[in-house]
Write a protein that holds these residues in place. Structure first.
Motif, PDB file in Angstrom:
ATOM      1  N   TRP A 199     -23.353 -11.307  15.179  1.00  5.58           N
ATOM      2  CA  TRP A 199     -23.589 -12.410  16.116  1.00  5.58           C
ATOM      3  C   TRP A 199     -22.931 -13.710  15.661  1.00  5.58           C
ATOM      4  O   TRP A 199     -22.224 -14.377  16.436  1.00  5.58           O
ATOM      5  N   LYS A 200     -23.114 -14.099  14.415  1.00  4.38           N
ATOM      6  CA  LYS A 200     -22.556 -15.365  13.929  1.00  4.38           C
ATOM      7  C   LYS A 200     -21.030 -15.313  13.840  1.00  4.38           C
ATOM      8  O   LYS A 200     -20.349 -16.292  14.149  1.00  4.38           O
ATOM      9  N   LYS A 201     -20.488 -14.149  13.438  1.00  6.94           N
ATOM     10  CA  LYS A 201     -19.041 -14.028  13.310  1.00  6.94           C
ATOM     11  C   LYS A 201     -18.342 -14.099  14.664  1.00  6.94           C
ATOM     12  O   LYS A 201     -17.185 -14.524  14.751  1.00  6.94           O
TER      13      LYS A 201
ATOM     14  N   GLY B 242     -19.085 -16.062  16.994  1.00  5.55           N
ATOM     15  CA  GLY B 242     -19.016 -17.444  17.429  1.00  5.55           C
ATOM     16  C   GLY B 242     -19.660 -17.661  18.781  1.00  5.55           C
ATOM     17  O   GLY B 242     -20.400 -16.822  19.300  1.00  5.55           O
ATOM     18  N   LYS B 243     -19.348 -18.822  19.376  1.00  7.06           N
ATOM     19  CA  LYS B 243     -19.960 -19.177  20.653  1.00  7.06           C
ATOM     20  C   LYS B 243     -18.999 -18.965  21.818  1.00  7.06           C
ATOM     21  O   LYS B 243     -19.249 -19.442  22.923  1.00  7.06           O
TER      22      LYS B 243
ATOM     23  N   ARG C  88     -18.641 -13.193  22.418  1.00  4.38           N
ATOM     24  CA  ARG C  88     -20.085 -12.938  22.349  1.00  4.38           C
ATOM     25  C   ARG C  88     -20.632 -12.555  23.723  1.00  4.38           C
ATOM     26  O   ARG C  88     -21.405 -11.596  23.852  1.00  4.38           O
TER      27      ARG C  88
END
Length: 581
Positions: A333-335, A337-338, A342
């Motif tokens: 999830w963090k890798k 990004g926004k 995602r």
């Protein structure tokens, strides 16, 4: 888009271009083919230099706190070091090849022709069974080595000998010792340059802080090449989004520049600028895999995105695999990004789980108990006739949707009745197909197909001021697409075929695991787990690949074939990247 022409004094050119770059909303157009070629030849040196420094950067590399180099110097040094390394690597590759070719002949040096009495050495690779042919010939020769297939023969002769039964070898003028010495020198030089690159990588933080400024300088140079200068004046031609016209107009009025805004002519093709809500933006990226739609067409981002998600889910056809995707999404999830990645992963995961629950497949196992999962199980993957019908219906609706958009695009014109005819043809054919043995539905469908094809024939060539012969000719040509229509709709059967294949593989691996568990005492559990893990991992990877490839293919080929046929080019804003970082 609006076309913008700006004319100003030559001495103000750089100041004006810098101001336009700050505005960041113009798509520049070259005023001559020559200038366009020169502008396109300007490589993004900054981006390349950044990539080089990142490649040379080691995990234990510490920044240089006393750095005295400017970003421009770092960029030039990086390119120079890389260029020297590439040249030496090319030479090394050639040297290794030459050494390998010369080694079987031994280490020797060529003497001068004068010392050789005017004689030369000629080198041949002779098949073993052909060497005996040299025995009776009146020539001086010597075998200096051999391999599994050939003998290495040296012939001494003033002129190139005739009739030698082998392939002549060109060994060059340097000895094996000289080549090996140069090879060692080149390897040492490459190592030194690589160390220099690693040392230069200590300047990476400094360079990263200024990389966007350097890119802006490069972009400004490119814009200067694309503008036109003659006498005391310069000119700029650009496309401007309508939403930015007021901002640009205020800029050129403030600087008292001569300027003209106008609508595009019919023979002009402005750049294509996508503007979508966040939930649709990722569709732009999917379209970009294949093409940029022409400016005068329409934006298929929404339809492509969500139909791709449906096709992807139908190809995987397993809620268990969707759950695996959800776990992977949570881990990464963090890798991710926004950004769009995602949202796309969320959409594909959700659609896969929902469709997998509808077809009742969880790692190839159907729910048997009368619970929630059993109630969600509405479609039977084992009923091939119904699953084929679903795939064909999905394909027909998708193609009709494409034609529907074409109707909207051509609204108000007689030609819009041609895609209406295709919609009627497909819908009527679908009615006849689904009607089965009901005679009335079959007849109604055939009548609809006839009327639809008649509309295609009459209105496909209905261009403005077109003569009757041209209209009828255009209609006749349009009717040839009936084979495309059938082929495109039937292409959606791949959704059924790939879904069935994925389910069958999952079931096969489950059966193998059960057989291993029941047939092998003691280690049966371990063996069954290994089969399940490897089997489902392989099937999962294949299903993901098929989902992406064929899910996109049905959108970008079959769907685009009916309403997004003309390619355009993407809008590229002339702007300062440093202002956003």
């Amino acid at each position: 888009m609006k076309s913008l022409t700006i004319v100003g004094l030559k001495e103000e050119k750089q100041e004006v271009l810098d101001g336009l770059q700050t505005l960041g909303c113009l798509h520049l157009v070259s005023l001559s083919e020559k200038e366009l070629a020169e502008a396109l030849d300007v490589s993004d040196e900054t981006r390349e230099a950044l990539q080089l420094l990142q490649n040379w950067h080691l995990k234990n590399t510490t920044p240089n706190p006393a750095s005295q180099m400017s970003p421009k110097e770092i960029q030039e040094r990086a390119h120079q070091t890389h260029s020297e390394i590439v040249q030496l690597q090319d030479e090394l590759e050639l040297l290794v090849e030459r050494v390998g070719k010369l080694e079987p002949w031994g280490d020797f040096s060529f003497d001068s022709l004068e010392n050789m009495g005017g004689l030369s050495l000629w080198f041949y690779l002779v098949p073993h069974h052909e060497v005996q042919k040299l025995e009776g010939a009146e020539r001086v020769w010597q075998q200096v080595g051999k391999d599994s297939r050939h003998s290495y023969i040296v012939v001494v002769s003033a002129e190139e000998p005739m009739g030698v039964p082998g392939e002549r070898q060109h060994l060059g003028g340097r000895s094996l010792a000289e080549l090996r010495k140069r090879e060692e020198e080149v390897r040492n030089s490459i190592s030194e340059l690589q160390l220099a690159g690693a040392e230069l990588a200590r300047e990476l933080p400094v360079f990263q802080n200024h990389v966007h400024e350097l890119q802006d300088i490069s972009s400004l140079k490119r814009a200067s090449k694309m503008s036109f200068t003659k006498g005391k004046f310069f000119g700029v031609l650009a496309w401007v989004p309508e939403s930015e016209v007021e901002k640009v107009a205020a800029f050129v009025r403030e600087r008292e520049l001569v300027h003209i805004f106008r609508d595009p002519n019919e023979d002009e093709v402005p750049p294509t600028l996508f503007k979508n809500p966040p939930a649709w933006e990722v569709g732009e990226s999917l379209i970009g895999f294949y093409m940029t739609p022409n400016y005068r067409l329409w934006d298929p981002s929404f339809i492509v995105l969500y139909s791709f998600a449906i096709f992807f889910a139908m190809i995987l056809s397993d809620a268990g695999y969707g759950i695996v995707m959800a776990v992977l999404l949570a881990v990464l999830w963090k890798k991710l990004g926004k950004g769009n990645a995602r949202f796309l992963c969320m959409l594909l995961t959700g659609s896969t789980i929902i469709w997998g629950m509808l077809v009742g497949s969880y790692f190839g196992v159907e729910p048997r108990e009368h619970g929630l999962l059993e109630k969600m199980h509405m479609l039977d993957m084992g009923n091939m006739q119904s699953m084929m019908a679903i795939s064909i219906v999905v394909g027909a609706v998708h193609i009709m949707l494409s034609n529907g958009v074409e109707v909207w695009r051509l609204r108000g014109r007689v030609k819009a009745l041609a895609p209406v005819g295709w919609i009627l043809t497909i819908a009527s054919g679908l009615l006849a197909f689904l009607g089965g043995s009901i005679e009335m539905l079959g007849q109604l469908g055939l009548w609809g197909v006839g009327i639809g094809l008649g509309m295609v024939f009459l209105f496909s060539g209905a261009e403005r001021d077109a003569k009757l012969v041209k209209r009828l000719g255009g209609g006749a040509m349009a009717l040839t697409k009936i084979t495309d229509m059938f082929g495109n709709v039937l292409s959606y059967l791949r959704l059924f075929a790939l879904g069935i294949a994925s389910a069958a593989l999952a079931g096969a691996f489950n059966d193998l695991a059960i057989q291993a568990y029941e047939g092998v005492r003691g280690l049966g559990v371990v063996l069954a787990l290994v089969i399940l893990l490897i089997g489902h991992l392989l099937n999962f990877i294949l299903a993901i690949m098929s989902g992406f490839i064929h899910g996109l293919r049905l959108n970008l080929i079959e769907f685009f074939n009916w309403s997004v046929r003309e390619e355009g080019y993407a809008y590229r804003a002339f702007k300062k990247k440093s202002l956003n970082h």
